[in-house]
Design a protein around this motif. Structure first.
Motif, short mmCIF file in Angstrom:
data_model
loop_
_atom_site.label_atom_id
_atom_site.label_comp_id
_atom_site.label_asym_id
_atom_site.label_seq_id
_atom_site.Cartn_x
_atom_site.Cartn_y
_atom_site.Cartn_z
N UNK A 1 87.95 30.04 6.83
CA UNK A 1 87.34 28.80 6.42
C UNK A 1 87.64 28.56 4.94
N UNK A 2 88.16 27.40 4.64
CA UNK A 2 88.44 27.05 3.25
C UNK A 2 87.21 26.43 2.62
N UNK A 3 86.93 26.82 1.38
CA UNK A 3 85.75 26.31 0.69
C UNK A 3 86.09 25.23 -0.32
N UNK A 4 87.11 25.46 -1.10
CA UNK A 4 87.40 24.53 -2.18
C UNK A 4 88.82 24.78 -2.67
N UNK A 5 89.19 24.05 -3.69
CA UNK A 5 90.53 24.25 -4.25
C UNK A 5 90.51 23.96 -5.74
N UNK A 6 91.58 24.37 -6.40
CA UNK A 6 91.81 24.13 -7.82
C UNK A 6 90.64 24.59 -8.70
N UNK A 7 90.43 25.88 -8.72
CA UNK A 7 89.39 26.46 -9.54
C UNK A 7 90.04 27.42 -10.52
N UNK A 8 89.72 27.28 -11.78
CA UNK A 8 90.27 28.17 -12.79
C UNK A 8 89.18 29.16 -13.17
N UNK A 9 89.15 30.27 -12.46
CA UNK A 9 88.06 31.23 -12.65
C UNK A 9 88.48 32.59 -12.12
N UNK B 1 93.21 27.50 -3.65
CA UNK B 1 92.37 27.41 -2.47
C UNK B 1 91.66 28.75 -2.31
N UNK B 2 90.44 28.74 -1.75
CA UNK B 2 89.78 29.99 -1.42
C UNK B 2 88.89 29.81 -0.21
N UNK B 3 88.50 30.92 0.38
CA UNK B 3 87.67 30.84 1.56
C UNK B 3 87.23 32.21 2.01
N UNK C 1 85.57 39.14 4.68
CA UNK C 1 86.52 39.26 3.58
C UNK C 1 86.63 37.87 2.93
N UNK C 2 87.02 37.87 1.68
CA UNK C 2 87.22 36.65 0.92
C UNK C 2 88.72 36.55 0.62
N UNK C 3 89.23 35.34 0.56
CA UNK C 3 90.64 35.17 0.24
C UNK C 3 90.81 34.08 -0.79
#
Length: 189
Positions: free
Chosen positions: A60-68, A40-42, A87-89
């Motif tokens: 705020x969550x943007x998406x999930x399951x990213x291999x990057x 997850x990231x946001x 900030x980004x998490x």
């Protein structure tokens, strides 16, 4: 979930940069030190740095399951000419990793067009003309362009006020003036 990061590697942000800064939007580009499975990231952003520091939970969550190891986040519906902190998490293996807090300033809105209020030619005496105009909304300076017989004749330096005296005229010819409104975002003619 599997990861491309060895167990001894501490995942951290190596950069958070902004690009495509406009008056109402920006793109945040964040990079991690390793390619990893991000579950997850946001992001968190505010006009107050203390809000970002204190309220990382309000994210705020943007998406999930990213291999990057690179993320790109678009922020929209921002206010013009405003400084923001962010900030980004990411969540990796159940742990949340935060970037450092960074900042950016959105561009100002384009100024309104200035219109000539008065034009006082003084040809044949000292070949001058005085132009004045009302302040244009959002403008912080102006440029006056003078055309003789439809061809650009002269251009002023940047003017902070609302009046310009041109002493570059000659008696023969038809003159027109154009007031150009300027600010940090744009130029409007």
């Amino acid at each position: 979930s599997s990861s491309n990061v060895s167990p001894s590697t501490v995942v951290k942000f190596t950069s958070t940069l902004v690009s495509e800064i406009k008056n109402d939007s920006v793109v945040i580009n964040a990079k991690l030190n390793s390619k990893t499975n991000i579950t997850k990231y946001g992001y968190c952003y505010s006009t107050k740095k203390t809000d970002v520091t204190a309220y990382k939970k309000l994210i705020t969550a943007c998406s999930s399951n990213i291999n990057s190891n690179a993320l790109s986040i678009s922020l929209n519906k921002l206010s013009a000419n405003t400084e923001y902190y962010f900030c980004v998490w990411v969540v990796i293996s159940g742990k949340t990793v935060y970037s450092d807090i960074s900042n950016f300033k959105t561009k100002a809105n384009a100024p309104a067009k200035a219109t000539i209020k008065t034009s006082t030619p003084n040809l044949g005496i000292n070949d001058t003309a005085t132009f004045s105009w009302n302040a244009a909304s959002g403008a912080d300076s102006y440029i006056v362009k003078i055309y003789k017989d439809g061809v650009l004749w002269s251009t002023s330096n940047t003017i902070k006020g609302y009046q310009y005296v041109s002493n570059k005229l000659t008696a023969a010819g038809t003159y027109q003036a154009e007031i150009i409104s300027k600010n940090s975002a744009d130029t409007v003619t």
